[in-house]
Structure formats: C-alpha cells, structure tokens
Design an enzyme around this catalytic site. Structure first.
Site, short mmCIF file in Angstrom:
data_model
loop_
_atom_site.label_atom_id
_atom_site.label_comp_id
_atom_site.label_asym_id
_atom_site.label_seq_id
_atom_site.Cartn_x
_atom_site.Cartn_y
_atom_site.Cartn_z
N ASP B 381 54.48 23.60 42.85
CA ASP B 381 54.47 24.55 43.95
C ASP B 381 53.22 24.24 44.75
O ASP B 381 52.33 23.53 44.29
CB ASP B 381 54.40 25.95 43.33
CG ASP B 381 54.25 27.02 44.37
OD1 ASP B 381 54.95 26.94 45.38
OD2 ASP B 381 53.43 27.92 44.16
N ASP B 724 52.70 29.18 40.30
CA ASP B 724 51.87 30.35 40.00
C ASP B 724 52.57 31.66 40.32
O ASP B 724 52.16 32.70 39.86
CB ASP B 724 50.56 30.29 40.77
CG ASP B 724 50.76 30.57 42.23
OD1 ASP B 724 51.77 30.09 42.78
OD2 ASP B 724 49.94 31.27 42.83
N ASP B 728 58.37 30.77 41.42
CA ASP B 728 58.41 29.53 40.65
C ASP B 728 59.00 29.74 39.26
O ASP B 728 59.17 28.79 38.52
CB ASP B 728 57.00 28.96 40.50
CG ASP B 728 56.33 28.78 41.83
OD1 ASP B 728 56.99 28.25 42.73
OD2 ASP B 728 55.17 29.20 41.98
#
Lengths: 334, 1067
Positions: B381, B724, B728
């Site tokens: 990410d 995080d 995700d």
C-alpha cells in the site's frame, strides 16, 4: 523485558565460533587421520595375526553320504540325525599350527543358523527364567510354551528348545585334554538373568524334540551351555563358547576330538565347525578392522595428497567476491 | 432479509432471536475429545502414525514394543490437545466474564440491573461513561443535548481515536424519562459482518412522532465491544445480540496458512511414503519367498504347516512397522518448536522496535516464518505504509499564484501575509474550506497555524468545537474516498454552503492554471486538493436537503443514490485554489525497497492515489530506476478495446525489454483499466504480471488489491502484502504473508496480519534476517530429521537380509524410542541458533536471498543428497558393525548397541559439519548429547531386569568398541568432508563465497564498489573451466514452477560465460 532486550540470546548474537573449511584445515585433518589410522590398523592386524585359530568343519564328514543324488543325501542325513538310537560319534584329528598359550577357547560355530529370526528371537520369557514363582508365565514362548496338557515348559520358548547339543571330547597323545565348562556364560546371566532356584520342567517332553536336554535337578543358571545359547547371535554365522582349555598347546601337537554329532543342521544345510582359538586384546581373530583402518588411513593420505596437488596447481582464493554471480556482469568483464 | 426490532417489547423478540450470550468457544466439555481428536486426525501424518500405532498392537507383527510409537504419539497429542483446551478454557472465562457483566436495562418501563447475557432484542440498554457496549445498540439518547456521544472502537477496528455517534433525528429532544417508554419499530438488515454499514430505518409509535420513517446509519449505532467515552450516559435499543452482532459475525477462524517449506516437506513425506511402500512390498515378497524356500526348513523356527489366511500379509506388515520410522514422528514437534522460536526472535528483536512509539514487531502467526525468506512479490500500500501518513500542508495555488517551497514553515507565513494583503475577500471561504478538508486529513495543527498567523478570529477552542460539530450530519457530510482527494463536502454556516470537488469537472479559461498546478504538484509527489465553492440559496438548499434525506434513507443501493443526489449540487463552482499536501516518505523506505529489489523481490504498489502521484512516489521510492534505465509503461483506456490495445502494446514492449534484460520495466495501470483487464484479458495480464518486476496500480479498490494478490498466488508466487489501513485488510488476509504496519490508520491491518511491524523499513530485516534464517534452519532441520530416520531404518532393512527376511528389529524398544525422541532431536534443535552468514553480510548482499526464494536449500535434489548420505552412512555403520562384531562377539544386544552408538557418533559429526556457527549451546547440545547417550545407556545397563543389563559396560570396556566407533566416524565422515571441501573450494555456492569472505576478513564488495581494474587482474588468475560456470545454475533446484524471476536471472547470468574471459585473454 529489559532482560530480553539486552540478552544476546534473544538478539541471536551469542558469541559464536564460525569455522570454515580452509584448505589447510581440511588437509591437516586428512593427514592426521591417515597418520594415526595406519599404525592403529597395523597393530590391530598384528594382534589378529597373533591369534592362533584352529577351525574344523565337521558337519559334512561326520555323517555318512554315499549317494551322488543330493536329494537322497539330504533325506538320508536327516534320517540319520533324527534317529536317536544311532551312535553319532565322530572322531577328528587336528594339528596345532602354532604354539597356543592358555587360556585357549573352544567354540562351536554354526553357519546359516538364524538365531536372529523373528519367530525365534522373540520366543523366550526372561521372567520365567529368572523367577521360580513365574514358571507358569509362558507369554511369547509359543509354540514351545506348554505341554498339550497345559503344564508350562521351563525354560520355555524356541531358543531353549533348540539348545545346541553336540559335545566335544579332546585328547592329546591319548591323554584327555580337559575342557573347563565353568564360567563360560556371562556372569550377569548367571546372577541376574537366570534364577539360581529355577529348575527345568517338562523340557523336551513334547513329541517334537529340538536340541539338547537339560538336567532337571540342576538350577538353570548352572547349566551354562543353555545360558550361552540363550545369548542369541545377531548374525546367521556365529560362534559360541563351548569351554576353555587351561593348558598350553605346542606346535604340531595332534589333538583328537571325539564329537557327538547330535545337532541337526542338515535340514537347512547349515555348517558346524569346531573352533579352538587363543585371544589377544582385540579378542579373537579379526582382520577386518585392521584392514579397513589401513585402507581408510591410506585413502585419507591419498585424498590429502590430491588436495595438496590440486591446491598447488590451481590455487583459488577463498571468498573472492568476483565469483558471486551478481558481480559477474558481462558488460564489465569485457 | 430483514429484521424488525420492536423497541421495548419484552415478549415478541425473545423467541425469534437469540439472547445475548456470547460464545467464542470451539468445544464443550462433552465434545472436546471427539472433536479435537477428529481435527488432529484429519491430518495425513497423524493418520499414518495412528495406523502404525494400531498395527503395533498386533503382537504377531510388531517388531518392538508398541510403546515406541504410542509413547511419542500420545505425547504429541496430549501436548496439542491440552494447548487447545487451555485456549478454549481461557476463551470460556472471557465469555463468562462478558456474559455475566451487569447491565442496566429497561423492563416494563422500569430500569433494572441484569446480566449481559439476558439482554433481548428490543431492550433498551443504559450505559454510563467508560462502559463497554454489551451488544449492538441503536442509539436513542445521550447526555449531550445535541445528541452526540463518543465511542472508542479499538476492539472493533483497531482505531484508537474517538468516533462521534449521534442519535437519530427522530429521537431528538425526547425527554430522558420518556425514553423508558419509547415504542417503535426498527427495520434493519439481517445480521452481517459489515462494520461500516447499517442501512436501516426507524418508525416511532405514538405518542412520539408517528408514521414518519427515519433513516438510520452506522453513525447512529453503538457496536458491541466499543467503549462509551466522554459522555455521561447513553441509551440505545438492542438490535443485534450474542454471536449475531457485527463483531460476532466478523469473528471467524482464519484458515491456517501453509508455507512453501511445509508444502515441500509434505510432498517429500509423500514421496518417502511411496518409497516406504515399495520397500515394504519388495521386502514382503522377499520375506515370503525366503520363508517358503528356506524358512520352513529351519526346524528350530517351527513354522506351522498351515498358516492362517492372512499369513502372506504378516511379513509385509512387519516390514511396514519396521520401516515406519522412515517418516520421523519427531519432525512435527521439532518444527513446531523451531517455528515458535523463530516467532519469538521476531518479537524480541530490538532492532525492529519503532523508536517513536516503542511498538515491538510481533509475529501473530507463528507458523510461517520460513515463507518470509521465500517471498517473491511484495504488494504494498502507499499511504501510511511507504509514507508516514502525516499530512503536511506544503504548497498552494490561489488565484493563479503559486505559494510555497521546500520548507513548509516558510509557506505558512508567506501565504498568510501575502494573501491577507492582496486577496482579503478570498481568505475566509478558502480557509474555512481548508479547515474542512484538514479535518479529514488530520492536519488540524498545520491549518491551525495558518489560521492563527492570519489573525483570523479563530482560536483553538473554536477549532475543536467546530470540528466536533462537523461530524454532525447537519453540518457536513462527505462521500467517497477521502484519501484519494475525491470527496465533496458541504458546510452550512449562515446559510452559505461551500463545496469542494475535483477540479476536472470544471471547465473554462481560469481552470487551466489550476489544472497545471494540480499536475505540477502531483509530479512532486504531493497530494492535491482543489477548493471550489458556490453559494446556495435557502430554498435550493432546502429542496436538495429533502432529496438527500430521501436518498439517504433508502435501504437498497443507498450509496449510489446519495452520490447521484450530490452530483446535482456539484456544478457552477468558483475555484478558489489548489492546495498540495505532502505525505512524506517514511524513513529508510527507498533504501529498503532498493535492498529488497536487489534481493530479487518484485514490488507492486497498490494505491488509491492518482496515477501521477503514484508514479512520482514510485520513482522516489526506488521502485523504478530513473530514465533511461527504468521505463514506465502505462496501461489505460476507458473501453475494452482501448485497454486491450494498450495492454498488448505494453506486453510487447515488456517482452522485448525483458529479453534484452538491461532495463527495468514497470507498468502502471489504473483501477478502471485493471477491472477490464482482469475481467476480459486475464491471460495477457497474467503474462505481463509474470514478466514485469514492478507494477504500479493506482485508484484500486480493496477488493482489487485482493484480486491482484490472488492472481500472483495462482501463478505460484509467494506473495507478501503490506499495508496499514482497513482497506488493506483483504489483501493482507489473502496474501501468503500479511504484514501490517501499526500506523496512524489504526491497528486494523496489524490485527489482521501475520506480522505487525512499526515501520516499513523493518521489512528488510524481517525478510532478509528473520525470514532467511528461518528458511535455512528449517531446511536443515527437516532434512536432517529425515536423514536420521533413514539412517536407522536402512540399518534395520539391511539387518533383515541377514535375519532371514523375517522382519526382526535389530534395535530394542528403548533405543528406538530414545533415538528418535532424544538422541537425534536434541542436537539438531539447536540448529535454530545457527547463522550461516552474519546479518551484516546478508544486508550487504541481499542477492543471497535468491537461494531461499528458489528453494535451493530444501528441494528434491538436496533431499536426495541427504537420502544418499543416510544410505551411505547406514552401509558404513552396518558393514563395520557386523564385521567387527562377528562370530563369538555377535551377541544381539551388543551388535545393536554398537550400531546405535555408530549412528549417534555419526550424527553428532554430521550436525557439527553442517553447523555454520557454534555457540555454546550448539557445543553443549552436540557433544553433551553424546555424553547423555552414554549416561542413559549406562543407567539402563545397570538395571538387572532390563534386556540391556551390563551390555553397555561390557562394550565400553572393550578397546574394539572404541576402535569401531572411530572407524565408523572416519569412514562415514571423510568422504562427506572431502566432497564438501571440494564443493566449498572449487564450486562454492554463493553462501559459501560470502562465508569465506566474511570469515577470512576478505573484501566484502558488491558489484558497484569493485573497480573494474582489480577485477580484471583477478580474472587472469582464475582458471576458466568449471569454476567460472554460473553459480546459480549449479543445482536443478527451482522446481516449483516453469518460469520464475530467479530462473530468468539465471539465464541472464549465464550470459556471462567463460568465453567472455577467453576472448579477452586472446586479445
């Protein structure tokens, strides 16, 4: 937590010795092995050479065989050996090749006898042999566990049942050469494995008779032939101690052996041998270890030599990063 | 499916819906044993061992005492069952505590104290400050006159900041006392696990408002396990209870992940099993033949003339039992122990503690550390993972003027001063808007600085007050993805509304400057934000509000309808300016990515951001080398055709560049094109995914992230997903390894992940140090376990040839059991402390990870090596033993002990030779184990009733015993040592090379540092034959797939063959 933070164990940072196989180390190892192994091998071989051993295979000669047809011979021999009434005395003469110092050990050797066969090796009950009150315990002893009426056989099991029963009587110049049969079994067997008030019962009383018989009024642990026999051998060819001769034998002395050839090895084409041997620090005659030691030592020296030669012809620096494949960039080489 | 909740109706709900009893238990007392055993026995290995153990109960065929299998088996089962039972008991205690908690509810109009488990649907539950919410509630009233309350949702989504909840408008203004008597019906969906949605509506019965349906959202709920904060009291009606709450539905037992190493071990176990069956069949036939030809003649064995019907099976089954040790029962225990230690090392590592927050890294999943060393793809990410997720207001463009430079502080002052002077009229709306946005972007302080520097009538108190008001629906609502900058919001203040939306919708002359500004800022890797506004008239607002309300109370397709309504308002804007916000890269991100890319790991960046920003970040993170080495190919298009063409073009270019291999190609795809590509052009896209080392996917949704992970997994790559945020989570759960960063977006990702780390840069240590060591150690541990089992099993097999193929065991029960459980397991367990290379070397040469990725240390060929070694050692031990203990020495017990001691000595030296670094523990384990072996056997030998009585004492007195041991060790180890030395010196593996250079203190250099001159001089001394072969292709190892990155590199590197040196020499 504080402890964990600072522990070298948790951080995987324990002081460590990280040896690597440097040429010097490896070559030194091989040279040292070679240099130490060859003398050990030689001394072992010489010890083995010093053993005087008389081996006489008597199974063939101690039985009549007068037919060219092997099948006939086979059945005749079995008939002979199984006939209890025949006199099976057989006389052999042996010549002492070298002076033999006492104690001299008399062994019988059986070949192709599978004392390690699964049905055989398990067919015993140590508790029964040890404990007079456990005479009814015949677990594992099948098929030699009890008589058809249900009385337990002591000692039970196939091993005891197939007790070796050839006997040897030695004489030298017509003077009997006594064989001491005391103390041939392991001491631990006499004191712990077999009870001193366990007596044989119903032994060899079934229709099928195996090997030797026992004396019912002598405790098992004093019938040492049984104790020796019950120490089963791991290999199909084995020797078992028969007794000790406690006088020296001179070179070229002629020894007359009177054999009672009772034991049946004929049905499975096994061999029987009488072995008279001295011992040294390595035990009986055994060239194998000495030979292998010399071979291994020699090969190690050879390897060391080859390594040194290769090293001198093609030295190669250890840990050269240019060998790393990612450092071998074709563009920069050209 | 819908559920109707009648508020305050005690009788109706009880029967239909479950009560509020929470149960996280897996077992009950009654079903524990069967269920647990069933679970354990669903594994092949356990079934196998159970079968063997059962067969051993049949005394006719068992070679040794059944205890030798039952003992370890029961031990293993007892350990794992009691662990399960303990966990379950703890869960039960927690449940009990929660269930018996006392809660105030309303029954028949009176407040009563009951246990939490007795709450029914429709009950009104009263909570005080800091109370835990016992079930999912619909908020009805709070102490706050405005109808707000604050909750902490940490247990639910891991986010620690307080969230605002408000009571539905229908309940506004109802007196506290009347709340006891409130009646109504709530129409809500059936229990589901979506913790972000609650599309329901409510109707209150008279005397309260009647016949008006009010929409309800997640904002009106208090979910189970949240805490009420900063609010004196709140009350709500229970809508979901027990295990049907949102939390209860979310709970699920995660599928256990299987590592590549585990899969390989399983495969090898299967192969060993087949081999074992073959051996058993061959020996079984041989045994039966021997029995008929020879065995029946052995009168002393007394074979019965007529055997039972299963007679033919007896010998094969005996051999099956004899060979059952081929599959080591200890391997599972050893591996489990090792794995939990790997996990502990990760937890303990002080170098992976976030210095800012003090958060330690944590391995939640203990079982997959080896996989870390085999990662091939990392999907990451962007926001919060690569970047700090700390928004700093960097630059802005107002009325065509650009403000701001490198340092943010200067900006604040300048904009403030300049702007107040020149555009006094503009300032207010702009800053109000900024403030609105800022609230979302969590840059309050930053904006506050600006505001104070502007001397606006705005102080801290006002700001806080205001931002808390902003959460109320009346003041503001926002849609879309706040992160992506695509949101609109409105704020009502003195009948004025400000709107905010992406600039691209607006057209006109003035727009161009802003478009350029957006472009420019995006190129700097900044997040851009366009600010625009429009004044609304009162009636227009009223009309729109009612439409919005209506849209907002639909149950079906609410989001789309709301979006439609909002679009009606978003027109004719006046652009105020463009603000750019920087989200700085985390410390060490580019270095980490560079090292991991060197290690052969491919990076994919999956982000919700816009393409130009994503590319910019990718460049600054070393995702792609800058031009001309790096090349970025863009797949775009709005229609299928366009995407197809674009994809084909990119694929073609990639193929060409891949074959030339000099370039670093990355492709960029946006969410829309990705959707089409995944749907219609899966095959070419997969090919592209395999070919390309780097990909940047922008504007992707959480589910697309998960799809991409799935795509790579289907190609048999080991994937690691790192993120995080909540978006995700799906990707993290989908990937082979999920890593969560415990960052600003809460702990949601970290909770779902297998590993949680504080900062992205710890990833390199996690992979290169922990992953690599774990893989290497497990590779050794597992193969060694098979080696030692084979060793003893081969000896048994050889022995059967001299024992009439009858299936006799040479070894006794005690030796066999102790051999597996103790003598051979203890020394090797300490190989979990082994380090082949120092951490520093690995970090300097990350390329060494190739060896792990391609499974070079554990594959069928290395396994064959261990197999061969065990065969050789078995021959050595067996031949030497039976020859040196022949004739009068061939007592069964003695021969057995000589063979066992030979094995123990050999294995001690094998472990010693394979150990790379000896710590004190290794020395203790290896040599102490030998001492332990003799100690144990002496003890056993001194028990008169044991079969081994006096054996070991007798042996140790004989010189020939020790001579035999030395011979066994020398004969067994010399060839191994010689081969190892030759390989080590003349065909060293890459690990060997690094070991040599590390330990001899030689130059540890990487290609970049080596001067060409010194290298060419080195080359001259080097013989050009076998030595110079590409080291990567030395073993046929990368077996897992036909075409992977590592193999590709092999072929690349094999283009640097000896002849290149030849030509140079000729010159």
């Amino acid at each position: 937590m504080e402890l964990l933070n600072h522990s070298r164990f948790t951080q995987q940072e324990l002081p460590a010795c990280k040896p690597i196989l440097t040429p010097a180390l490896v070559m030194a190892t091989f040279i040292v092995i070679g240099i130490t192994f060859i003398p050990i091998g030689l001394s072992h071989l010489s010890a083995s050479e010093n053993v005087v051993e008389l081996v006489d295979q008597y199974d063939e000669v101690c039985i009549p065989a007068d037919s060219p047809d092997p099948d006939v011979v086979y059945s005749k021999r079995i008939g002979y050996i199984q006939d209890e009434t025949t006199d099976k005395t057989c006389i052999r003469t042996l010549i002492v090749p070298k002076k033999m110092k006492q104690p001299i050990f008399v062994y019988y050797q059986l070949d192709q006898f599978y004392q390690n066969h699964r049905r055989y090796v398990k067919s015993r009950n140590d508790e029964q042999y040890r404990d007079p009150s456990a005479s009814a315990k015949t677990t594992n002893c099948e098929p030699e566990a009890q008589l058809s009426e249900g009385q337990p056989i002591v000692p039970c099991g196939l091993i005891a049942w197939s007790l070796f029963n050839d006997t040897y009587t030695l004489s030298r110049n017509d003077v009997a050469l006594p064989i001491n049969k005391k103390g041939i079994a392991w001491e631990s067997d006499r004191t712990h494995k077999f009870g001193d008030n366990v007596y044989s019962k119903n032994f060899q009383n079934r229709s099928l008779i195996g090997g030797g018989k026992l004396i019912d009024n002598i405790p098992l642990n004093q019938q040492e032939d049984l104790l020796v026999w019950m120490r089963t051998a791991a290999l199909p060819n084995f020797r078992k101690l028969y007794g000790r001769i406690e006088t020296d034998l001179e070179v070229n002395e002629i020894i007359k052996v009177v054999i009672q050839n009772n034991y049946n090895t004929y049905s499975f084409n096994g061999k029987k041998k009488l072995v008279i041997s001295t011992t040294t620090w390595i035990g009986g005659k055994n060239d194998f270890l000495g030979m292998v030691y010399i071979i291994v030592g020699g090969v190690c020296l050879l390897i060391a030599l080859v390594f040194i030669t290769v090293y001198l012809i093609k030295p190669r620096p250890l840990g050269d990063p240019s060998y790393l494949s990612w450092n071998k960039n074709p563009a920069s080489v050209q | 499916m819908k559920r109707y909740v009648y508020i305050n109706d005690d009788n109706l709900a009880k029967d239909i819906y479950c009560d509020n009893r929470i149960s996280n238990r897996k077992y009950t007392i009654l079903n524990f044993l069967p269920k647990n055993l069933w679970e354990q026995f669903s594994r092949f290995m356990n079934q196998y061992f159970l079968l063997i153990a059962c067969l051993q109960l049949w005394s006719l065929i068992t070679p040794v005492n059944p205890a030798s299998t039952w003992g370890p088996l029961i031990l293993i089962f007892a350990v794992s069952s009691s662990k399960e039972a303990w966990d379950d008991y703890n869960r039960y205690l927690l449940d009990k505590k929660a269930n018996e908690k006392e809660i105030w509810i309303v029954r028949q109009g009176i407040r009563k104290l009951i246990q939490a488990q007795d709450i029914c649907i429709g009950n009104i539950v009263w909570l005080r400050e800091n109370d835990e919410v016992p079930c999912d509630l619909l908020l009805l009233g709070t102490a706050d006159p405005q109808g707000f309350c604050y909750v902490e949702t940490a247990a639910l989504d891991g986010e620690t900041d307080l969230k605002t909840r408000s009571i539905p408008s229908a309940c506004m203004g109802i007196d506290v006392d009347l709340l006891h008597k409130i009646k109504g019906v709530i129409e809500c969906p059936s229990p589901n696990k979506d913790i972000r949605r609650f599309d329901a509506n409510m109707r209150l019965f008279p005397p309260f408002l009647d016949n008006d349906i009010f929409p309800l959202t997640i904002k009106n709920t208090l979910l189970q396990s949240c805490y009420l904060r900063n609010t004196e009291w709140a009350c709500g009606v229970a809508v979901y209870t027990g295990n049907q709450t949102k939390l209860g539905m979310c709970r699920g037992i995660a599928e256990p992940k299987l590592t590549a190493v585990d899969a390989m071990i399983d495969k090898l176990t299967g192969a060993v099993f087949v081999f074992q069956i073959v051996v058993v069949i061959v020996l079984g036939i041989a045994g039966n033949v021997f029995k008929d030809k020879q065995g029946r003649k052995l009168w002393y064995v007394q074979y019965p003339k007529e055997g039972p019907w299963y007679e033919l099976l007896v010998i094969p089954l005996r051999f099956e039992l004899l060979c059952s040790i081929m599959i080591p029962i200890s391997i599972k225990v050893s591996l489990d122990l090792a794995k939990s230690l790997y996990a502990k090392f990760i937890d303990w590592d002080v170098e992976m503690v976030d210095p800012e927050t003090g958060i330690r890294s944590n391995a939640a999943n203990q079982a997959i550390s080896e996989d870390l060393g085999q990662v091939e793809y990392i999907l990451t990410d962007k926001t919060g993972t690569l970047t700090e997720n700390k928004m700093i207001f960097k630059r802005c463009c107002i009325s065509g003027r650009f403000y701001g430079n490198e340092s943010g502080d200067a900006l604040t002052a300048k904009v403030g001063q300049f702007h107040t002077r020149h555009y006094p009229k503009m300032k207010k709306p702009l800053y109000v808007l900024l403030l609105v946005c800022a609230w979302f972007w969590r840059i309050k302080t930053e904006i506050f600085l600006i505001l104070t520097s502007m001397h606006l009538q705005c102080n801290m108190k006002y700001l806080t007050l205001w931002s808390s008001h902003l959460t109320g629906k009346e003041c503001l609502w926002w849609l879309g993805n706040a992160k992506a900058g695509n949101f609109s919001s409105c704020q009502k203040e003195q009948m004025k509304l400000f709107f905010l939306l992406p600039i691209l919708i607006v057209s006109g002359q003035q727009v161009r400057t802003f478009a350029e500004a957006v472009e420019q800022y995006a190129q700097m890797g900044l997040r851009t934000l366009c600010l625009a506004w429009r004044k609304l008239e009162e009636d227009e607002y009223q009309e729109w509000t009612s439409m919005f309300k209506e849209a907002n109370s639909t149950l079906v397709d609410r989001e789309r309808r709301v979006a439609e309504v909002c679009q009606r308002l978003e027109r004719d804007f006046e652009i105020l300016g463009v603000a750019a916000i920087e989200d700085r890269l985390q410390e060490g991100v580019p270095e980490t990515i560079e090292i991991l890319r060197k290690a052969g790991i491919n990076f994919w960046m999956l982000t919700g951001d816009k393409m130009s920003t994503a590319i910019q970040i990718a460049l600054s993170c070393n995702f792609v080398s800058p031009e001309p080495k790096g090349q970025i190919l863009i797949i775009d298009g709005k229609t299928e055709d366009e995407v197809c063409r674009s994809l084909d073009r990119v694929l073609l270019t990639t193929r060409i560049t891949e074959s030339e291999s000099k370039q670093d190609v990355a492709f960029v795809v946006d969410g829309w094109a990705l959707e089409i590509a995944l749907k219609h052009y899966r095959k070419p896209f997969t090919e592209l995914a395999i070919l390309s080392r780097t990909a940047i996917c922008c504007r992707v949704t959480p589910s697309q992230k998960a799809q991409l992970v799935e795509l790579l997994k289907l190609c048999d790559y080991r994937t690691l997903a790192i993120g995080d945020g909540g978006n995700d989570v799906r990707m993290i759960q989908q990937a082979d390894i999920g890593v969560g960063i415990s960052g600003r977006e809460g702990l949601q990702a970290a909770r779902a992940a297998d590993y949680s780390i504080g900062k992205f840069r710890f990833l390199k240590r996690l992979i290169l140090v922990h992953g690599r060591y774990s893989y290497n150690r497990t590779a050794f541990l597992s193969q060694y376990s098979f080696y030692k089992s084979f060793l003893i099993c081969f000896i048994q097999i050889f022995f059967s040839f001299i024992s009439g193929v009858s299936g006799t065991s040479l070894f006794n029960t005690v030796s066999l059991m102790a051999y597996n459980v103790f003598y051979t397991s203890v020394p090797v367990l300490f190989s979990v402390l082994d380090k082949d290379l120092s951490e520093r070397t690995v970090m300097q040469h990350p390329q060494i990870l190739f060896d792990c990725q391609s499974g070079r240390l554990l594959n069928p060929s290395t396994f064959a090596g261990w197999f061969g070694r065990s065969l050789f050692h078995a021959i050595v031990v067996f031949v030497i033993t039976i020859h040196s203990y022949a004739f009068e020495k061939s007592v069964m017990e003695e021969v057995a002990m000589v063979a066992v001691s030979g094995c123990i000595w050999l294995q001690a030296f094998v472990v010693a030779l394979e150990t790379n670094s000896f710590t004190i523990f290794q020395h203790l384990a290896i040599w102490g184990n030998l001492v332990g072996f003799y100690a144990i056997n002496w003890i056993v030998s001194s028990i008169p009733t044991s079969g081994m009585y006096t054996i070991m004492f007798r042996l140790c007195e004989q010189p020939s015993y020790w001579i035999t041991m030395i011979l066994i060790v020398a004969t067994g180890m010399c060839p191994v040592l010689a081969l190892k030395y030759l390989r080590y010196t003349y065909r060293p593996s890459r690990i060997n090379l690094l070991q040599q250079s590390e330990r001899l203190g030689g130059p540890i250099l990487s290609s970049g540092i080596i001067e060409p001159k010194s290298r060419s001089s080195l080359d001259k001394d080097i013989p050009t034959d076998s030595v110079y072969e590409p080291l990567l292709s030395e073993s046929p190892s990368a077996t897992r797939r036909s075409a992977g990155p590592t193999q590709r590199l092999d072929s690349v590197q094999s283009q640097s063959p000896p002849h290149s040196t030849h030509t140079r020499k000729d010159n």
